[in-house]
Design a protein around this motif. Structure first.
Motif, PDB file in Angstrom:
ATOM      1  N   ILE A   1       0.858  -1.180   0.000  1.00  0.00           N
ATOM      2  CA  ILE A   1       0.000   0.000   0.000  1.00  0.00           C
ATOM      3  C   ILE A   1       0.897   1.234   0.000  1.00  0.00           C
ATOM      4  CG2 ILE A   1      -1.774   1.302   1.248  1.00  0.00           C
ATOM      5  CD1 ILE A   1      -2.669  -1.321   2.539  1.00  0.00           C
ATOM      6  N   ALA A   2       0.598   2.181  -0.883  1.00  0.00           N
ATOM      7  CA  ALA A   2       1.337   3.451  -0.918  1.00  0.00           C
ATOM      8  C   ALA A   2       0.357   4.587  -0.665  1.00  0.00           C
ATOM      9  CB  ALA A   2       2.032   3.641  -2.263  1.00  0.00           C
ATOM     10  N   VAL A   3       0.702   5.460   0.287  1.00  0.00           N
ATOM     11  CA  VAL A   3      -0.174   6.561   0.692  1.00  0.00           C
ATOM     12  C   VAL A   3       0.506   7.890   0.386  1.00  0.00           C
ATOM     13  CG1 VAL A   3      -1.399   7.635   2.626  1.00  0.00           C
ATOM     14  CG2 VAL A   3      -1.133   5.136   2.552  1.00  0.00           C
ATOM     15  N   PHE A   4      -0.247   8.799  -0.238  1.00  0.00           N
ATOM     16  CA  PHE A   4       0.245  10.151  -0.512  1.00  0.00           C
ATOM     17  C   PHE A   4      -0.568  11.143   0.300  1.00  0.00           C
ATOM     18  CE2 PHE A   4      -0.686  14.004  -3.100  1.00  0.00           C
ATOM     19  CZ  PHE A   4       0.550  14.632  -2.950  1.00  0.00           C
ATOM     20  N   THR A   5       0.121  11.980   1.116  1.00  0.00           N
ATOM     21  CA  THR A   5      -0.566  12.934   1.991  1.00  0.00           C
ATOM     22  C   THR A   5      -0.781  14.291   1.315  1.00  0.00           C
ATOM     23  OG1 THR A   5       1.520  13.658   3.013  1.00  0.00           O
ATOM     24  CG2 THR A   5       0.323  11.832   4.080  1.00  0.00           C
ATOM     25  N   ASN A   6       0.264  14.905   0.799  1.00  0.00           N
ATOM     26  CA  ASN A   6       0.181  16.229   0.171  1.00  0.00           C
ATOM     27  C   ASN A   6       1.555  16.599  -0.363  1.00  0.00           C
ATOM     28  OD1 ASN A   6       1.693  17.607   2.480  1.00  0.00           O
ATOM     29  ND2 ASN A   6      -0.131  16.896   3.560  1.00  0.00           N
TER      30      ASN A   6
ATOM     31  N   TYR B   1      -1.443  12.907 -10.644  1.00  0.00           N
ATOM     32  CA  TYR B   1      -0.132  12.288 -10.865  1.00  0.00           C
ATOM     33  C   TYR B   1       0.046  11.062  -9.972  1.00  0.00           C
ATOM     34  CZ  TYR B   1       4.908  11.552 -10.616  1.00  0.00           C
ATOM     35  OH  TYR B   1       6.156  10.982 -10.621  1.00  0.00           O
ATOM     36  N   PHE B   2      -0.217  11.218  -8.689  1.00  0.00           N
ATOM     37  CA  PHE B   2       0.027  10.121  -7.755  1.00  0.00           C
ATOM     38  C   PHE B   2      -1.003   8.997  -7.898  1.00  0.00           C
ATOM     39  CE2 PHE B   2       2.461  13.546  -5.875  1.00  0.00           C
ATOM     40  CZ  PHE B   2       3.648  12.890  -5.566  1.00  0.00           C
ATOM     41  N   ALA B   3      -2.193   9.326  -8.387  1.00  0.00           N
ATOM     42  CA  ALA B   3      -3.210   8.290  -8.597  1.00  0.00           C
ATOM     43  C   ALA B   3      -3.040   7.574  -9.934  1.00  0.00           C
ATOM     44  CB  ALA B   3      -4.601   8.909  -8.519  1.00  0.00           C
TER      45      ALA B   3
ATOM     46  N   GLY C   1      -7.248  13.411  -2.366  1.00  0.00           N
ATOM     47  CA  GLY C   1      -7.958  13.889  -3.550  1.00  0.00           C
ATOM     48  C   GLY C   1      -8.115  15.391  -3.609  1.00  0.00           C
ATOM     49  N   ASP C   2      -7.774  16.100  -2.526  1.00  0.00           N
ATOM     50  CA  ASP C   2      -7.857  17.558  -2.524  1.00  0.00           C
ATOM     51  C   ASP C   2      -6.525  18.218  -2.874  1.00  0.00           C
ATOM     52  OD1 ASP C   2     -10.475  17.293  -1.796  1.00  0.00           O
ATOM     53  OD2 ASP C   2     -10.192  17.812   0.311  1.00  0.00           O
ATOM     54  N   ASP C   3      -5.484  17.418  -3.043  1.00  0.00           N
ATOM     55  CA  ASP C   3      -4.174  17.978  -3.383  1.00  0.00           C
ATOM     56  C   ASP C   3      -4.075  18.208  -4.894  1.00  0.00           C
ATOM     57  OD1 ASP C   3      -1.254  18.269  -2.026  1.00  0.00           O
ATOM     58  OD2 ASP C   3      -1.068  17.605  -4.111  1.00  0.00           O
ATOM     59  N   PRO C   4      -3.486  19.326  -5.315  1.00  0.00           N
ATOM     60  CA  PRO C   4      -3.366  19.614  -6.753  1.00  0.00           C
ATOM     61  C   PRO C   4      -2.626  18.535  -7.548  1.00  0.00           C
ATOM     62  CG  PRO C   4      -2.879  21.589  -5.465  1.00  0.00           C
ATOM     63  CD  PRO C   4      -2.995  20.457  -4.493  1.00  0.00           C
ATOM     64  N   GLU C   5      -1.785  17.749  -6.871  1.00  0.00           N
ATOM     65  CA  GLU C   5      -1.000  16.721  -7.569  1.00  0.00           C
ATOM     66  C   GLU C   5      -1.663  15.339  -7.518  1.00  0.00           C
ATOM     67  OE1 GLU C   5       1.422  17.696  -9.348  1.00  0.00           O
ATOM     68  OE2 GLU C   5       1.502  19.729  -8.531  1.00  0.00           O
TER      69      GLU C   5
ATOM     70  N   TYR D   1      -7.821   4.541  -3.768  1.00  0.00           N
ATOM     71  CA  TYR D   1      -8.717   5.327  -2.923  1.00  0.00           C
ATOM     72  C   TYR D   1      -8.340   6.796  -3.016  1.00  0.00           C
ATOM     73  CZ  TYR D   1     -10.173   0.981  -0.578  1.00  0.00           C
ATOM     74  OH  TYR D   1     -10.659  -0.273  -0.298  1.00  0.00           O
ATOM     75  N   LEU D   2      -9.356   7.654  -3.075  1.00  0.00           N
ATOM     76  CA  LEU D   2      -9.167   9.097  -2.952  1.00  0.00           C
ATOM     77  C   LEU D   2      -9.880   9.550  -1.683  1.00  0.00           C
ATOM     78  CD1 LEU D   2      -9.879  10.467  -6.561  1.00  0.00           C
ATOM     79  CD2 LEU D   2      -7.656  10.145  -5.485  1.00  0.00           C
ATOM     80  N   TYR D   3      -9.210  10.392  -0.901  1.00  0.00           N
ATOM     81  CA  TYR D   3      -9.856  10.921   0.297  1.00  0.00           C
ATOM     82  C   TYR D   3      -9.804  12.443   0.273  1.00  0.00           C
ATOM     83  CZ  TYR D   3      -5.081  11.522   2.162  1.00  0.00           C
ATOM     84  OH  TYR D   3      -3.773  11.886   2.358  1.00  0.00           O
ATOM     85  N   GLY D   4     -10.734  13.073   0.996  1.00  0.00           N
ATOM     86  CA  GLY D   4     -10.746  14.524   1.021  1.00  0.00           C
ATOM     87  C   GLY D   4     -11.884  15.066   1.860  1.00  0.00           C
TER      88      GLY D   4
END
Length: 472
Positions: A134-139, A213-215, A206-210, A223-226
């Motif tokens: 699992i890879a998670v991107f915060t911002n 790219y990461f998705a 999902g609220d980050d401008p990038e 998963y997208l969160y926001g």
């Protein structure tokens, strides 16, 4: 001597040689410890801000399962019920240290490993010896640009975690007589009714401008969160985790996901985002919102992350990491909403060539919210600490702060914290930022001085109390 030798080698060695050197060491370390990441479900968390807290929230959720959890973050390490502070001054351990820790997790029968993944660690290919699930991107905000050359290069460096996820070996979770275990891809597990194929999963803010790219990287689940009042389903094929009715009060937050309420004993909207990332991990492991709400509702302390230091005083003392502009802005948003008298802010700025142009901006931002600003030493490395202090102070003066009344420059960090504590009155908030729970201060010559802002704040509070009792 070793510090000087490393600096010299970096200057004379071709960049490609250094790159292959790091890659070779990553592969060697993983092989030496028999690829421990292939025997656990591994979650990597990357981004600019919120990584450590997100890791802690993920670990808390997974701790509620019947399986052991391991964790490695800027703040601390965990193997099962044992936790200890990270005293290495490294977000991501070196290749051999990290693989050794992962092997120890396996030996202790850990099923889930949660790893904070830094861009610096990725640059040195420390992630390449790890098989992630699992890879998670915060911002992503424009920090650490001096190390990467540009924001785009910084983004792509972070993206390499997601590339590594898509290249990582497939794994199965297999139920055996002595418990559930994780194995690397092997035909003998594919037909067993007691085996579960572990899906490669991407979780993105999902609220980050990038976000796009990461998705965009390959994964079986996404998963997208926001935070959004829109009740739509989002992009096709994505799991959507959306918080609504967000309310922040002092050092707590509440929000809803669908018809389930969440009560988080952590402050600020930024911690709602951290919690949503962790909730997404829980969903990917088959948990539901009601379960997750229950798990997250209790007291939560992440060392050095908006940590309150209480020795019975009639004012608040808060220690937070917040070493750069965006994280400081997030902390200030909580401070602004608190019921308080004055704000006294102790801060510094990092040396070693790290975002030097932002030093005045840090001072300016601190002075915008704080009534009294105290500039001090932080991690000067080989830079002149007084020069750093002067540059931060210049920004505070732009907000009208004046020396020895509302602005103090104190080289000794211990004395700076003591000054803030001594100045505090009933109802004030003393905020100490820049180091959080870090266990060392980096000074000239590659040396580390033992340090802990939280302990210094406690010492200063007790010293103030003793002085007042002696004068009574």
């Amino acid at each position: 001597m070793l510090h000087s030798l490393k600096k010299h080698l970096k200057r004379i060695a071709p960049p490609k040689a250094i790159l292959w050197y790091h890659k070779f060491l990553s592969k060697l370390a993983a092989a030496m410890y028999k690829h421990p990441s292939r025997e656990m479900l591994v979650i990597g968390v990357t981004g600019t801000n919120g990584k450590s807290t997100t890791c802690h929230l993920i670990a808390r959720i997974l701790d509620a399962t019947e399986h052991k959890v391991g964790m490695a973050t800027t703040v601390e390490f965990q193997i099962g019920s044992k936790r200890w502070l990270n005293d290495t001054k490294m977000t991501m351990l070196g290749r051999f240290q990290l693989q050794k820790l992962l092997r120890k997790m396996v030996d202790e029968k850990v099923k889930y490993a949660v790893i904070e993944v830094s861009s610096q660690g990725i640059m040195q290919h420390r992630h390449e010896g790890i098989d992630f699930d699992i890879a998670v991107f915060t911002n992503l905000t424009p920090e650490h640009i001096e190390s990467h050359g540009s924001f785009e290069a910084y983004k792509k460096e972070k993206g390499k975690l997601f590339e590594q996820l898509s290249k990582s070996v497939k794994k199965y979770s297999v139920t055996e007589p002595d418990g559930e275990k994780v194995y690397a891809d092997n035909k003998k597990y594919t037909d067993r009714t007691t085996s579960e194929k572990i899906c490669k999963t991407i979780i993105v803010n999902g609220d980050d401008p990038e976000r796009e790219y990461f998705a965009s990287f390959d994964a079986q689940e996404k998963y997208l969160y926001g935070i959004d009042d829109d009740s739509g389903d989002g992009p096709k094929g994505y799991g959507i985790v959306r918080a609504t009715n967000v309310e922040c009060k002092d050092q707590e937050t509440t929000f809803r996901i669908g018809n389930i309420g969440f009560h988080l004993q952590l402050p600020g909207v930024y911690n709602v985002y951290n919690a949503l990332a962790a909730v997404s991990v829980g969903l990917s492991r088959g948990m539901d919102f009601r379960q997750l709400s229950k798990i997250l509702e209790g007291p939560m302390i992440v060392p050095g992350r908006f940590e309150t230091i209480d020795e019975g005083q009639d004012f608040k003392v808060i220690v937070d990491y917040a070493p750069e502009l965006e994280s400081m802005k997030a902390v200030q948003s909580v401070i602004k909403g608190m019921n308080k008298n004055r704000v006294i802010h102790v801060l510094g700025a990092c040396g070693g060539g790290r975002d030097a142009e932002k030093r005045p901006a840090l001072g300016n931002m601190a002075a915008e919210v704080a009534d009294i600003v105290i500039i001090t030493n932080e991690d000067p490395y080989d830079d002149d600490p007084q020069k750093i202090i002067d540059e931060v102070a210049a920004g505070a003066k732009e907000q009208g702060k004046t020396e020895e009344t509302t602005l103090f420059s104190i080289l000794d960090r211990s004395q700076a914290i003591q000054k803030a504590i001594n100045l505090a009155q009933t109802g004030d908030v003393v905020l100490v930022t820049g180091k959080g729970a870090e266990q060392a201060m980096c000074v000239a010559g590659g040396k580390k001085v033992k340090w802990d802002d939280r302990q210094e704040a406690r010492r200063a509070l007790l010293h103030r109390k003793t002085n007042r009792l002696s004068k009574a």
